[in-house]
Design a protein around this motif. Structure first.
Motif, PDB file in Angstrom:
ATOM      1  N   LEU A 290     -19.007  25.863 -73.299  1.00  0.00           N
ATOM      2  CA  LEU A 290     -20.291  26.384 -72.685  1.00  0.00           C
ATOM      3  C   LEU A 290     -20.902  25.223 -71.902  1.00  0.00           C
ATOM      4  CD1 LEU A 290     -21.903  25.819 -76.710  1.00  0.00           C
ATOM      5  CD2 LEU A 290     -21.272  28.057 -75.008  1.00  0.00           C
ATOM      6  N   ASP A 291     -20.184  24.142 -71.741  1.00  0.00           N
ATOM      7  CA  ASP A 291     -20.424  23.494 -70.788  1.00  0.00           C
ATOM      8  C   ASP A 291     -19.137  24.303 -69.359  1.00  0.00           C
ATOM      9  OD1 ASP A 291     -21.050  21.895 -72.466  1.00  0.00           O
ATOM     10  OD2 ASP A 291     -19.259  20.079 -71.877  1.00  0.00           O
ATOM     11  N   GLU A 292     -18.126  24.571 -69.856  1.00  0.00           N
ATOM     12  CA  GLU A 292     -17.269  25.357 -68.434  1.00  0.00           C
ATOM     13  C   GLU A 292     -17.604  26.582 -67.758  1.00  0.00           C
ATOM     14  OE1 GLU A 292     -13.479  26.123 -70.343  1.00  0.00           O
ATOM     15  OE2 GLU A 292     -13.091  24.301 -70.579  1.00  0.00           O
ATOM     16  N   ALA A 293     -18.466  27.708 -68.659  1.00  0.00           N
ATOM     17  CA  ALA A 293     -19.470  28.104 -68.475  1.00  0.00           C
ATOM     18  C   ALA A 293     -20.843  28.153 -67.530  1.00  0.00           C
ATOM     19  CB  ALA A 293     -19.695  29.591 -69.300  1.00  0.00           C
ATOM     20  N   ALA A 294     -21.702  27.562 -67.779  1.00  0.00           N
ATOM     21  CA  ALA A 294     -22.124  26.307 -66.933  1.00  0.00           C
ATOM     22  C   ALA A 294     -22.335  26.259 -65.780  1.00  0.00           C
ATOM     23  CB  ALA A 294     -23.013  25.549 -68.186  1.00  0.00           C
ATOM     24  N   ARG A 295     -21.157  25.650 -66.122  1.00  0.00           N
ATOM     25  CA  ARG A 295     -20.415  24.744 -64.843  1.00  0.00           C
ATOM     26  C   ARG A 295     -20.445  26.544 -63.762  1.00  0.00           C
ATOM     27  NH1 ARG A 295     -21.282  19.775 -63.018  1.00  0.00           N
ATOM     28  NH2 ARG A 295     -19.302  19.707 -62.035  1.00  0.00           N
ATOM     29  N   VAL A 296     -19.531  26.683 -63.977  1.00  0.00           N
ATOM     30  CA  VAL A 296     -18.790  28.111 -63.503  1.00  0.00           C
ATOM     31  C   VAL A 296     -20.345  28.941 -62.948  1.00  0.00           C
ATOM     32  CG1 VAL A 296     -18.273  30.117 -63.524  1.00  0.00           C
ATOM     33  CG2 VAL A 296     -17.122  28.717 -64.622  1.00  0.00           C
ATOM     34  N   ASP A 297     -21.567  28.387 -63.434  1.00  0.00           N
ATOM     35  CA  ASP A 297     -22.524  29.248 -63.311  1.00  0.00           C
ATOM     36  C   ASP A 297     -23.731  28.291 -62.004  1.00  0.00           C
ATOM     37  OD1 ASP A 297     -22.294  31.725 -64.425  1.00  0.00           O
ATOM     38  OD2 ASP A 297     -23.253  30.664 -66.418  1.00  0.00           O
ATOM     39  N   GLY A 298     -22.317  26.987 -61.625  1.00  0.00           N
ATOM     40  CA  GLY A 298     -23.968  26.467 -60.805  1.00  0.00           C
ATOM     41  C   GLY A 298     -24.461  25.480 -61.467  1.00  0.00           C
ATOM     42  N   ALA A 299     -24.762  25.129 -62.726  1.00  0.00           N
ATOM     43  CA  ALA A 299     -24.867  23.730 -63.375  1.00  0.00           C
ATOM     44  C   ALA A 299     -24.905  22.708 -63.462  1.00  0.00           C
ATOM     45  CB  ALA A 299     -25.150  24.105 -65.080  1.00  0.00           C
ATOM     46  N   SER A 300     -25.520  21.555 -63.210  1.00  0.00           N
ATOM     47  CA  SER A 300     -25.179  20.634 -62.595  1.00  0.00           C
ATOM     48  C   SER A 300     -24.593  19.999 -64.577  1.00  0.00           C
ATOM     49  CB  SER A 300     -25.891  19.683 -62.401  1.00  0.00           C
ATOM     50  OG  SER A 300     -27.794  19.530 -62.906  1.00  0.00           O
ATOM     51  N   TRP A 301     -24.289  18.123 -64.392  1.00  0.00           N
ATOM     52  CA  TRP A 301     -24.222  17.981 -65.993  1.00  0.00           C
ATOM     53  C   TRP A 301     -25.520  17.241 -66.081  1.00  0.00           C
ATOM     54  CZ3 TRP A 301     -20.070  18.656 -68.472  1.00  0.00           C
ATOM     55  CH2 TRP A 301     -19.085  18.803 -67.380  1.00  0.00           C
TER      56      TRP A 301
END
Length: 307
Positions: free
Chosen positions: A200-211
């Motif tokens: 889920l973190d990796e998918a969110a990071r791909v979408d440009g989400a910050s930590w």
């Protein structure tokens, strides 16, 4: 010649179902018996809060001590508010506990998120150090902590200017800030966050989400049981705090409910009023646990037993 009839095919399942039913009834009966046994002190406290002192001692040792019979009235509750500023104590404890819970959930979950989801050098050492603090009892830290909080600075508003003062003693902040960070809460969040798939973190990071966005919009919404558990485990020590406020708070208007109990042991001891006061300060704890019991049990089952 005697003919032996074989049992019908449905007899064995019927006997098995009967044994299963009797087993369930026995388990339920045992649960009810345990509930009744552990509820006796609470029931006695609530019932005794409506009785005068003479009747409390008269009913001891019989079933009447657990039943509201005899002279029943609200005199003890009225006496509580006449004898001590109970309303002020309750408001203080509610405010202190609520702020400690809210800030504790934010700080501890953020620290656990960093330990569980981010990769940085030394995080295992930091986690080990945090867990190690669990073995240190608070009583060993109380006196050094009093010395430190008496030396800490604070900005206060006087008129239209900010004034730098020294010392936190006899304030609300000394009852809240030292207890926001909690090692057990961090560890519980850490365990629960590890059970959430990192994909889920990796998918969110791909979408440009910050930590921080991942923490706020991905991980926290999935951590309801852990949040409820930490809320309960943070609220209980804050609500039951006695030693620390007794050491650092002198002003009556700043004291929490537990310190108020000592008022009833001065001069004439009124046991009915003590029971009434204890009932008043028990109700918020019971209400909180009833409100979060499902999430609490779910969290203990899903994250508390993980290695």
């Amino acid at each position: 010649m005697t003919t032996v009839l074989a049992p019908t095919p449905s007899a064995a399942p019927a006997r098995k179902a009967s044994r299963s039913r009797r087993g369930k009834i026995a388990v339920q009966a045992l649960r009810i018996a345990l509930v009744i046994f552990f509820a006796f002190p609470i029931v006695f406290m609530f019932v005794s809060s409506f009785k005068p002192d003479l009747q409390i001692f008269k009913d001891l040792g019989s079933w009447r001590g657990f039943v509201p019979v005899g002279h029943i009235s609200l005199d003890n509750y009225l006496g509580v508010f006449d004898r001590v500023p109970a309303a002020r104590f309750l408001l203080n404890s509610i405010g202190i506990s609520a702020i400690t819970v809210v800030l504790g959930i934010f700080v501890n979950s953020l620290a656990a998120f960093s330990l569980a989801r981010l990769k940085w050098r030394g995080r295992q050492f930091v986690l080990t150090a945090i867990i190690a603090t669990l073995i240190v009892p608070f009583e060993t830290l109380a006196l050094p902590l009093v010395w430190w909080v008496n030396k800490l600075p604070w900005l206060e508003i006087h008129g239209f200017s900010l004034v730098l003062t020294t010392g936190w003693l006899d304030t609300y902040r000394v009852q809240i800030i030292p207890f926001i960070a909690n090692a057990f809460s961090i560890y519980l969040f850490y365990q629960y966050f590890n059970s959430i798939p990192k994909e889920l973190d990796e998918a969110a990071r791909v979408d440009g989400a910050s930590w921080f966005m991942i923490y706020r919009k991905v991980v926290l919404p999935l951590s309801g049981p852990a949040i409820a558990t930490v809320a309960i485990l943070t609220f209980l020590p804050a609500w039951n705090s006695y030693l620390w406020p007794l050491m650092v708070v002198q002003t009556e208007d700043l004291r929490p409910v537990m310190v108020g109990i000592q008022y009833f042991y001065q001069l004439n001891v009124a046991w009915g009023e003590i029971m009434a006061y204890a009932s008043l300060i028990t109700i918020p704890v019971l209400a909180l646990f009833v409100a979060f019991q499902r999430s609490f049990i779910s969290s203990i089952a899903s994250s508390g037993v993980k290695g």
